[in-house]
Scaffold this motif. Sequence first.
Motif, PDB file in Angstrom:
ATOM      1  N   LYS A  42       0.831  -1.202   0.000  1.00  0.00           N
ATOM      2  CA  LYS A  42       0.000   0.000   0.000  1.00  0.00           C
ATOM      3  C   LYS A  42       0.866   1.252   0.000  1.00  0.00           C
ATOM      4  N   LYS A  75      -9.239  13.203  -3.337  1.00  0.00           N
ATOM      5  CA  LYS A  75      -9.049  11.761  -3.477  1.00  0.00           C
ATOM      6  C   LYS A  75      -7.628  11.449  -3.953  1.00  0.00           C
ATOM      7  N   LYS A  94      -5.373  11.799  -0.983  1.00  0.00           N
ATOM      8  CA  LYS A  94      -5.485  10.678  -0.041  1.00  0.00           C
ATOM      9  C   LYS A  94      -4.803   9.424  -0.587  1.00  0.00           C
ATOM     10  N   ILE A  95      -4.898   9.220  -1.905  1.00  0.00           N
ATOM     11  CA  ILE A  95      -4.235   8.065  -2.522  1.00  0.00           C
ATOM     12  C   ILE A  95      -2.719   8.201  -2.392  1.00  0.00           C
ATOM     13  N   ARG A 106      -3.636   7.376   2.662  1.00  0.00           N
ATOM     14  CA  ARG A 106      -4.835   7.372   3.516  1.00  0.00           C
ATOM     15  C   ARG A 106      -5.988   6.612   2.870  1.00  0.00           C
ATOM     16  N   THR A 107      -5.954   6.492   1.547  1.00  0.00           N
ATOM     17  CA  THR A 107      -6.964   5.726   0.802  1.00  0.00           C
ATOM     18  C   THR A 107      -6.242   4.738  -0.104  1.00  0.00           C
ATOM     19  N   THR A 108      -6.703   3.489  -0.093  1.00  0.00           N
ATOM     20  CA  THR A 108      -6.152   2.505  -1.021  1.00  0.00           C
ATOM     21  C   THR A 108      -7.007   2.513  -2.276  1.00  0.00           C
ATOM     22  N   PRO A 109      -6.438   2.901  -3.414  1.00  0.00           N
ATOM     23  CA  PRO A 109      -7.249   2.982  -4.636  1.00  0.00           C
ATOM     24  C   PRO A 109      -7.578   1.597  -5.178  1.00  0.00           C
ATOM     25  N   ASP A 140      -9.297   2.624 -10.277  1.00  0.00           N
ATOM     26  CA  ASP A 140      -8.766   3.966  -9.997  1.00  0.00           C
ATOM     27  C   ASP A 140      -7.326   4.092 -10.489  1.00  0.00           C
ATOM     28  N   ASN A 191      -4.873  -4.272  -2.542  1.00  0.00           N
ATOM     29  CA  ASN A 191      -6.284  -4.493  -2.196  1.00  0.00           C
ATOM     30  C   ASN A 191      -6.529  -5.886  -1.632  1.00  0.00           C
TER      31      ASN A 191
END
Length: 279
Positions: free
Chosen positions: A12, A43, A46-47, A51-54, A58, A84
């Motif tokens: 990640k 977004k 964050k990727i 902070r966000t896993t795309p 995406d 993921n």
Amino acid sequence: MTLDPEQLAQSKNDLAETLKELRKRAGLSGDRLARRCAMSQSKISKIETGRTTPSVVDVERILTALQVPRDLLVEITALARIANTEWEDKRSSWRRGLDKRQTELASLEAAAAELRYFLPSMITGLLATPEYVRASLAHSPVDTSRTVAKKLERQAILYDVSKSFTFLLTEQAIKWAIVPPSAMVVQVDRLASLSRLPNIRLGVLRNGTPLVRGPLNTFTVYDSRLATVETFTGRLVFRDSKDVAQHLEIFEMYMSRALFGDDARAFLDECARSFLHDF
């Protein structure tokens, strides 16, 4: 790219750093990249900060917008699929307590409306009698009394008619006798009884049924958002939509060849009579 369990946590961070570096090499700001791939700037931020896993989709949109070479796109997309995916080995489960795993499963079941279980080797805890549950945990090197209790508590969700359950069991799973024949009769009778609940479909894949793919492992799909796979040494969780879709496709293929309803119950009756003959 191979799936190394030790790599999953790091992947990640690697993905976030790689996408950020590629954007900088392309000379794009986060805002310009966001406009190119129809995402919000927040977004993208964050990727890139992890902070966000795309999702894989995406990542493909971002890489297309960055016009990366085909071979690099394939490599980074593979990294996104690993990012993921989660892995938990059995030893870690034993250390933190098997009962905590039951709490996690209860949360997954509570959040899902449609649940699908493919069971090629054994009967799952939701369908199991207390004696079968205890026997299925006998190999665990830790105290399992709380785990047994929580497994049995989870069975209450089967009577929630707002949810639908489909269980596909191979003949092998039904006949794998981890308890004495008399207890297997009770277990098989329970399967037949549960198959009559309005929100449960219980399918049986008989030995000799022509199938183009072999039953490699137990897996569960929660709605269309998450799939879990059980192995001897641990558990994999797939959140990428393509991985989940592939498990759904395999499930549908098996389901198309399974016995349901009265046909399944007639087969279960045959199994119960065979166990009766053994004691």
